[in-house]
Design an enzyme around this catalytic site. Sequence first.
Site: not given
Ligand code: IMP
Length: 512
Positions: A327, A424
Site C-alpha cells: 500500500c 475499490r
Molecule cells: P497486507 O496483509 O499487509 O498485505 O495487507 C493486505 C490489505 O491491504 C488488504 O486486505 C487490503 O485492505 C489492503 N490493500 C489491498 N490492495 C491494496 C492497494 O493496492 N493499496 C492499498 N491497500 C491495499
Amino acid sequence: MARNAKIKASSKPLLDGFSAQSIFEKDQGITYKDFLLLPGYIDFAPQDVNLETRVSRNIKTKIPLISSPMDTVTESQMAITMALMGGIGIIHNNLSIEEQAKHVERVKRYENGFIPDPIVLSPRHTIADIDAISEKFGFSGVPVTEDGTLRSKLLGLVANRDVDFEHNRSLPLSSVMTTDLVTAPKGVSLVEANEILRKSKKGKLPIIDKEGRLVALMSRTDLVKNREFPLATKDDLKRLRVGAATSTHPHDRERIETLIQRGVDLLVIDSAQGHSRYQIELLKELKKKYPQVDVMAGNVVTRQQGEALIKAGADALRIGMGPGSICITQDTMACGRSQATAVYFTAQMALKHKIPVIADGGITNIGDITKALAVGASAAMCGSLLAGSKEAPGEYYYENGVRLKKFRGMASIEAMEGGGGAKRYNVEDQKIKVAQGVSGAVVDKGSLFEFIPYLMQGVRHALQDMGHKEIPSLHKALYAGDLRFEPRSLAAQAQGGVHGLYSYKKPMIGAE
Ligand code: IMP
C-alpha cells in the site's frame, strides 16, 4: 536506619508498563512495531489457549485469521483451506460475477477428499498434453471423457505408468488410456469411497453419475493426506463458510444477488474509504433485503466512521487505511492512520455495539497478529502473509534462484486495469488512475496446511506469555487497564531483533 523505616511499601500492587489508554491517547499514531506487551502469569500450557473468535455478528471461527479479498490471495482454493483450518477466506471481486460466484460455489460444495473439478482430457488429446499438465501441476493421473470435460461420459484414465516409456509423445490418449476402471457412484460417502480405493489398489477413483458421466475424482495421495479438520468453519448444513467482496456500485447489485444465491456467508463491502453515502445506503438496503447474510463494512480507521457504518447495519468492521504491505495510500493520499491506533479506537467504540473489528493489513508475523488481538481486534485479515502459499492463486516462478509468486495491491495499476481494484478505490470511470498500491512478488511459503498451524501455535504461545487463555479474556484485560503495554524506542526495536551476529539462519516466515 530511621530514614529507611519511613519508606513504607504501598499497599497497592505495583503495575509496570502502561494501560492501552495511556499509550494510545497520545499525539502520535502507533503501529504494531512501536510497542510491546508485558508478560502476565502462566498456569496453563499453550495448547490450553482457545483462539475461538467472531469475525462478524453471527459468524464464529476457531482461529482469528481471514484471507484478504485480493486477486493474488483469495480464490476458492485459498478459501477452502482457510475454512478447513478454522478461519475464513474472502473471494476477491476482480472477477466477472459468474467467475466469483463459481469460486463461492466451489467452497460451499467442497467435500473433504473429493476433487470436484479435476483436470480432464479427451481421447483426442496426446501424451504431450499429459506431459504439459504434469509439468505444471505434478499430476499423476488424468481422467479421459468423451468431450474432454467434466460431466461428459467417462472413457478411461491415463496414469504415469501408461505413458512413462512411450517414445512417441504425439500418440492420442485413446491408444494408451486404461479402460478397465474401478469407479464409485455419485453420492458415495467419503468412508465408502476410501474403502473402494483401498481395495482396488488404484491411484485414482472416478466418481460417476447414473449415465456414466464423470462428476468428481478421488485420489489415493489425497486419501493418504486426508485428515480431519476439527476446527473447520462450517454453516448449519455442515458446508464450509466463505466470504466474498463486492463494491458499492449500483451495477454490483446483481453481483450481490448472485453471490447470495450461491450461498455466500459473509459479504465484504470492499472500499478503501468506507465512510461514504454509497456504503451507508448499501448497508441499509442489504440488511433489509438479506437480513440472513452478515455484512462486513469498511475500511475505516476512526470511531466516527465506524459508528456510522454500525448504525447503518454493519455486522463487522474492517479496519485499516494504509498499513498494507503493497500500500502507498498514506503517502499518495495523505490520509490514513497508524494501524494499532486505528484498531484500538475503533474496537473500543465497536465493543459498545458488540460488533467485532477486523485488523486488516500490515500483519507481517505472529507478533503482529497477537498485537492486533491485544489492541481489540477479533481477527486479523492478511494479504502478504498468506500470498506465496501453494493455495494462493498464480503460478510459481524463479528469480535469482528464489521461488516466488506474484503479489499485487488491488489499487496497483495492473490490478485496476483488471476492474475490481478500480472499484475499490472509486476510480473505475476515471481516465487518469492514481495508483495506491504496488505490484511485486513474495517468496514461496509452502502449504497453508503447515503454515497456519505454525502461525496459530505461535499466537497460542504469545497469549500464554500474557497469561490469557482466550481472546475475550485478553480484551477484558485490555479495557480494564490490566493488559500492560510499553512503548518501544528505536533502540529497543533494534535490540528486540537479531543483532551482533555475523550470519544466522532466518526463522520461518511469520516468526521474524
Ligand atoms: P497486507 O496483509 O499487509 O498485505 O495487507 C493486505 C490489505 O491491504 C488488504 O486486505 C487490503 O485492505 C489492503 N490493500 C489491498 N490492495 C491494496 C492497494 O493496492 N493499496 C492499498 N491497500 C491495499
